[in-house]
Design a protein around this motif. Structure first.
Motif, PDB file in Angstrom:
ATOM      1  N   ASN A   1     -21.825 -29.853 -21.971  1.00  0.00           N
ATOM      2  CA  ASN A   1     -21.070 -31.080 -21.735  1.00  0.00           C
ATOM      3  C   ASN A   1     -21.928 -32.210 -21.154  1.00  0.00           C
ATOM      4  N   LYS A   2     -22.448 -33.049 -22.061  1.00  0.00           N
ATOM      5  CA  LYS A   2     -23.352 -34.133 -21.622  1.00  0.00           C
ATOM      6  C   LYS A   2     -22.646 -35.185 -20.778  1.00  0.00           C
ATOM      7  N   ALA A   3     -21.374 -35.470 -21.124  1.00  0.00           N
ATOM      8  CA  ALA A   3     -20.653 -36.501 -20.363  1.00  0.00           C
ATOM      9  C   ALA A   3     -20.428 -36.028 -18.928  1.00  0.00           C
TER      10      ALA A   3
ATOM     11  N   ILE B   1     -34.327 -39.879 -30.765  1.00  0.00           N
ATOM     12  CA  ILE B   1     -33.106 -40.021 -31.565  1.00  0.00           C
ATOM     13  C   ILE B   1     -32.196 -38.919 -31.053  1.00  0.00           C
ATOM     14  N   LEU B   2     -31.166 -39.301 -30.320  1.00  0.00           N
ATOM     15  CA  LEU B   2     -30.356 -38.308 -29.622  1.00  0.00           C
ATOM     16  C   LEU B   2     -28.939 -38.245 -30.164  1.00  0.00           C
ATOM     17  N   ASN B   3     -28.656 -39.033 -31.182  1.00  0.00           N
ATOM     18  CA  ASN B   3     -27.313 -39.009 -31.754  1.00  0.00           C
ATOM     19  C   ASN B   3     -27.405 -38.916 -33.272  1.00  0.00           C
ATOM     20  N   GLY B   4     -26.945 -37.771 -33.789  1.00  0.00           N
ATOM     21  CA  GLY B   4     -27.048 -37.500 -35.220  1.00  0.00           C
ATOM     22  C   GLY B   4     -26.204 -38.446 -36.044  1.00  0.00           C
ATOM     23  N   THR B   5     -25.046 -38.817 -35.518  1.00  0.00           N
ATOM     24  CA  THR B   5     -24.152 -39.698 -36.276  1.00  0.00           C
ATOM     25  C   THR B   5     -24.826 -41.035 -36.553  1.00  0.00           C
ATOM     26  N   CYS B   6     -25.420 -41.615 -35.522  1.00  0.00           N
ATOM     27  CA  CYS B   6     -26.082 -42.919 -35.713  1.00  0.00           C
ATOM     28  C   CYS B   6     -27.264 -42.795 -36.660  1.00  0.00           C
TER      29      CYS B   6
ATOM     30  N   GLY C   1     -17.788 -34.606 -40.171  1.00  0.00           N
ATOM     31  CA  GLY C   1     -17.601 -33.969 -38.868  1.00  0.00           C
ATOM     32  C   GLY C   1     -18.755 -34.152 -37.895  1.00  0.00           C
ATOM     33  N   TYR C   2     -19.612 -35.154 -38.122  1.00  0.00           N
ATOM     34  CA  TYR C   2     -20.740 -35.368 -37.198  1.00  0.00           C
ATOM     35  C   TYR C   2     -20.315 -36.151 -35.956  1.00  0.00           C
ATOM     36  N   ALA C   3     -19.368 -37.083 -36.174  1.00  0.00           N
ATOM     37  CA  ALA C   3     -19.032 -38.018 -35.094  1.00  0.00           C
ATOM     38  C   ALA C   3     -18.182 -37.347 -34.015  1.00  0.00           C
ATOM     39  N   GLU C   4     -18.245 -37.898 -32.808  1.00  0.00           N
ATOM     40  CA  GLU C   4     -17.376 -37.456 -31.727  1.00  0.00           C
ATOM     41  C   GLU C   4     -15.932 -37.793 -32.104  1.00  0.00           C
ATOM     42  N   ALA C   5     -14.964 -37.175 -31.374  1.00  0.00           N
ATOM     43  CA  ALA C   5     -13.546 -37.438 -31.650  1.00  0.00           C
ATOM     44  C   ALA C   5     -13.297 -38.951 -31.643  1.00  0.00           C
TER      45      ALA C   5
ATOM     46  N   PHE D   1     -18.064 -43.599 -29.145  1.00  0.00           N
ATOM     47  CA  PHE D   1     -19.038 -42.974 -28.246  1.00  0.00           C
ATOM     48  C   PHE D   1     -20.391 -42.840 -28.931  1.00  0.00           C
ATOM     49  N   ASP D   2     -20.358 -42.527 -30.235  1.00  0.00           N
ATOM     50  CA  ASP D   2     -21.604 -42.389 -30.994  1.00  0.00           C
ATOM     51  C   ASP D   2     -22.191 -43.766 -31.277  1.00  0.00           C
ATOM     52  N   ILE D   3     -21.414 -44.596 -31.999  1.00  0.00           N
ATOM     53  CA  ILE D   3     -21.999 -45.836 -32.515  1.00  0.00           C
ATOM     54  C   ILE D   3     -22.218 -46.872 -31.415  1.00  0.00           C
TER      55      ILE D   3
ATOM     56  N   TYR E   1     -23.073 -44.656 -26.299  1.00  0.00           N
ATOM     57  CA  TYR E   1     -22.746 -43.980 -25.032  1.00  0.00           C
ATOM     58  C   TYR E   1     -23.119 -42.501 -25.049  1.00  0.00           C
ATOM     59  N   ASP E   2     -22.952 -41.851 -26.211  1.00  0.00           N
ATOM     60  CA  ASP E   2     -23.348 -40.441 -26.321  1.00  0.00           C
ATOM     61  C   ASP E   2     -24.864 -40.321 -26.076  1.00  0.00           C
ATOM     62  N   THR E   3     -25.633 -41.223 -26.676  1.00  0.00           N
ATOM     63  CA  THR E   3     -27.083 -41.238 -26.446  1.00  0.00           C
ATOM     64  C   THR E   3     -27.382 -41.481 -24.965  1.00  0.00           C
TER      65      THR E   3
ATOM     66  N   HIS F   1     -25.576 -40.749 -22.321  1.00  0.00           N
ATOM     67  CA  HIS F   1     -25.315 -39.542 -21.515  1.00  0.00           C
ATOM     68  C   HIS F   1     -26.514 -38.598 -21.590  1.00  0.00           C
ATOM     69  N   LYS F   2     -27.018 -38.424 -22.796  1.00  0.00           N
ATOM     70  CA  LYS F   2     -28.148 -37.496 -22.991  1.00  0.00           C
ATOM     71  C   LYS F   2     -29.407 -38.051 -22.333  1.00  0.00           C
ATOM     72  N   LEU F   3     -29.604 -39.351 -22.459  1.00  0.00           N
ATOM     73  CA  LEU F   3     -30.794 -39.973 -21.861  1.00  0.00           C
ATOM     74  C   LEU F   3     -30.772 -39.834 -20.334  1.00  0.00           C
TER      75      LEU F   3
ATOM     76  N   PRO G   1     -32.143 -29.829 -35.197  1.00  0.00           N
ATOM     77  CA  PRO G   1     -30.727 -30.156 -35.338  1.00  0.00           C
ATOM     78  C   PRO G   1     -30.109 -30.556 -34.005  1.00  0.00           C
ATOM     79  N   GLY G   2     -29.537 -31.756 -33.965  1.00  0.00           N
ATOM     80  CA  GLY G   2     -28.989 -32.266 -32.711  1.00  0.00           C
ATOM     81  C   GLY G   2     -27.529 -31.945 -32.522  1.00  0.00           C
ATOM     82  N   ALA G   3     -26.916 -31.366 -33.508  1.00  0.00           N
ATOM     83  CA  ALA G   3     -25.491 -31.043 -33.406  1.00  0.00           C
ATOM     84  C   ALA G   3     -25.214 -29.864 -34.333  1.00  0.00           C
ATOM     85  N   GLY G   4     -23.960 -29.485 -34.409  1.00  0.00           N
ATOM     86  CA  GLY G   4     -23.594 -28.374 -35.286  1.00  0.00           C
ATOM     87  C   GLY G   4     -23.384 -27.113 -34.464  1.00  0.00           C
TER      88      GLY G   4
HETATM   89  N1  HSE Z   1     -21.700 -36.700 -31.989  1.00  0.00           N
HETATM   90  C1  HSE Z   1     -22.925 -36.131 -31.549  1.00  0.00           C
HETATM   91  C2  HSE Z   1     -23.985 -36.583 -32.539  1.00  0.00           C
HETATM   92  C3  HSE Z   1     -22.827 -34.636 -31.502  1.00  0.00           C
HETATM   93  O1  HSE Z   1     -23.682 -37.239 -33.529  1.00  0.00           O
HETATM   94  O2  HSE Z   1     -25.167 -36.312 -32.318  1.00  0.00           O
HETATM   95  C4  HSE Z   1     -23.832 -33.986 -30.608  1.00  0.00           C
HETATM   96  O3  HSE Z   1     -23.785 -34.432 -29.310  1.00  0.00           O
END
Ligand code: HSE
Length: 434
Positions: free
Chosen positions: A106-108, A159-164, A189-193, A197-199, A202-204, A206-208, A301-304
């Motif tokens: 849980n990165k957040a 590059i910490l967000n796969g969706t972007c 199914g890559y993006a957060e709910a 948060f991805d685009i 903010y997801d990046t 949290h990880k940073l 792979p950053g997700a999955g």
């Molecule tokens: N939504 C995130 C991503 C999943 O696209 O990288 C992994 O944190």
């Protein structure tokens, strides 16, 4: 062999389901490697029906994750629920207070409450593992915390967000719009709910925040990150970047500077020949600049489900072996407060795309505003769109600057706007050096 390590797993979505399968598949190898059988004794999930293919009868079922976290029947609480607060936080706090090790993706939660949780873990002498919280299957937490313990890190970025990265890669490869590519990423199914948060970056961020603490031995300071998303990136920018020898990536960058630690998340121009520019699609990559190893890049792979479960299992294996590193690599009292470098002091090159009225003197005025501040231009390109008549409309002008400061760029663009040659707000993208 020692007694089994008993796990309670809360959250059986993509990662939780994959974790149960991975633990089954690797049961013998993990027991041999750690000297203990690893046994999932109880699970908890919002929707019990979802775990049908996992034979839920094998596990005790806990309807309340917080009760599961407090159960005397488990040694380790695995939190795969998500969210910075609410039930995930309550359950993790409960487990730590009860003296149980916690493994979480849980990165957040870590970005917001990491210090507080590490304090609880330290007080109870238990582990807090979060390898899976950053860059999915890439073992970046252990790399920074353990493997690079002998280094002084000067910069960590990636590059910490796969969706972007998927969206930007598809925009370039297929010349599709941002909206089309986002819809695809959601369908896959890559993006957060909530994809903002991805685009939105903010997801990046949290990880940073987690990487910064590990890299520089500082307290987590997610609120000290300058965050910009990729929503405003257009095909015009993608094409201009390609023509000028760059590629656009959403990067998270943490860097030691004379003014303090810079933490920033933004679309970034990276040289097309750089290692990070080759990372396409949902793949993640992290580069570390450090004094002894020099430069190290991890790509993966950053997700999955399976990849993230792999990182969760790595933390579980550490607990099974009795390993317990301080969560952020240092005892809490030794973590320094993060001294934030203001973005205004950032130094680097800039890509600036202007929409300029096609009048005599416009280009000269722009160049003059830059020169007044000793901003040196690496290139300046004006392109009339095919078929357009002279003076018919604004034309795109793209500037690439040599290294300068954020403050000077801001001042120069303010002056350019005031000159009245510009039809739209400028598009500014920072260039990251290799
Ligand atoms: N939504 C995130 C991503 C999943 O696209 O990288 C992994 O944190």
């Amino acid at each position: 062999m020692s007694s089994p390590l008993r796990l309670g797993v809360a959250g059986l979505g993509t990662v939780g389901g994959a974790l149960l399968k991975l633990l089954d598949r690797q049961a013998a190898a993990l027991a041999a490697r750690t000297g203990r059988e690893i046994a999932v004794v109880a699970v908890s999930a919002q929707n019990r029906g979802k775990v049908r293919d996992l034979d839920p009868a094998r596990f005790d079922w806990a309807s309340d994750p917080v009760a599961l976290a407090a159960s005397p029947d488990i040694d380790v609480f695995v939190e795969l629920i998500g969210g910075a607060d609410g039930v995930a936080r309550a359950a993790v706090e409960t487990a730590l207070q009860e003296g149980k090790s916690v493994v979480t993706a849980n990165k957040a939660l870590l970005a917001k409450h990491g210090l507080h949780l590490a304090r609880l873990a330290e007080a109870k002498g238990v582990a807090l593992g979060f390898e899976a919280s950053v860059a999915g299957g890439i073992p970046i937490v252990k790399t920074l915390r353990d493997s690079l313990a002998g280094n002084r890190v000067s910069r960590v970025y990636g590059i910490l967000n796969g969706t972007c990265n998927y969206i930007l890669s598809r925009m370039e490869a297929e010349q599709l719009s941002f909206g089309q590519c986002l819809a695809e990423a959601q369908k896959l199914g890559y993006a957060e709910a909530d994809p903002s948060f991805d685009i939105g970056g903010y997801d990046t961020a949290h990880k940073l925040a987690i990487l910064t603490a590990l890299a520089f031995g500082t307290e987590i300071a997610a609120d000290a990150i300058a965050v910009e998303g990729i929503e405003h990136i257009t095909l015009a920018d993608i094409s201009a970047a390609a023509e000028l020898g760059y590629r656009i990536k959403l990067l998270g960058v943490a860097e030691r500077t004379a003014a303090g630690i810079e933490q920033r998340v933004h679309p970034t121009m990276v040289p097309r020949s750089s290692a990070i520019a080759q990372v396409m699609g949902v793949t993640n990559a992290v580069t570390i600049d450090a004094d002894a190893v020099q430069e190290l890049t991890l790509v993966g792979p950053g997700a999955g489900g399976a990849a993230t479960a792999s990182a969760v299992v790595a933390d579980i294996a550490d607990v099974a072996r009795g390993l317990k590193a301080p969560p952020f690599g240092l005892p809490l009292k030794s973590l320094a407060p993060l001294h934030r470098a203001p973005l205004q002091t950032h130094e680097g090159g800039y890509y600036i795309r202007l929409s300029v009225y096609d009048r005599s003197g416009a280009a000269a005025a722009i160049a003059a505003r830059m020169a007044e501040r000793a901003i040196s231009l690496e290139s300046i390109v004006q392109r009339r769109r095919p078929g357009e008549l002279k003076g018919a409309s604004a034309v795109p002008v793209v500037l690439i600057t040599h290294a300068t400061s954020e403050k000077l760029i801001g001042e120069a663009l303010k002056a350019v706007l005031a000159d009245g040659f510009i039809a739209e707000p400028p598009q500014v993208i920072r260039i990251e050096r290799e």
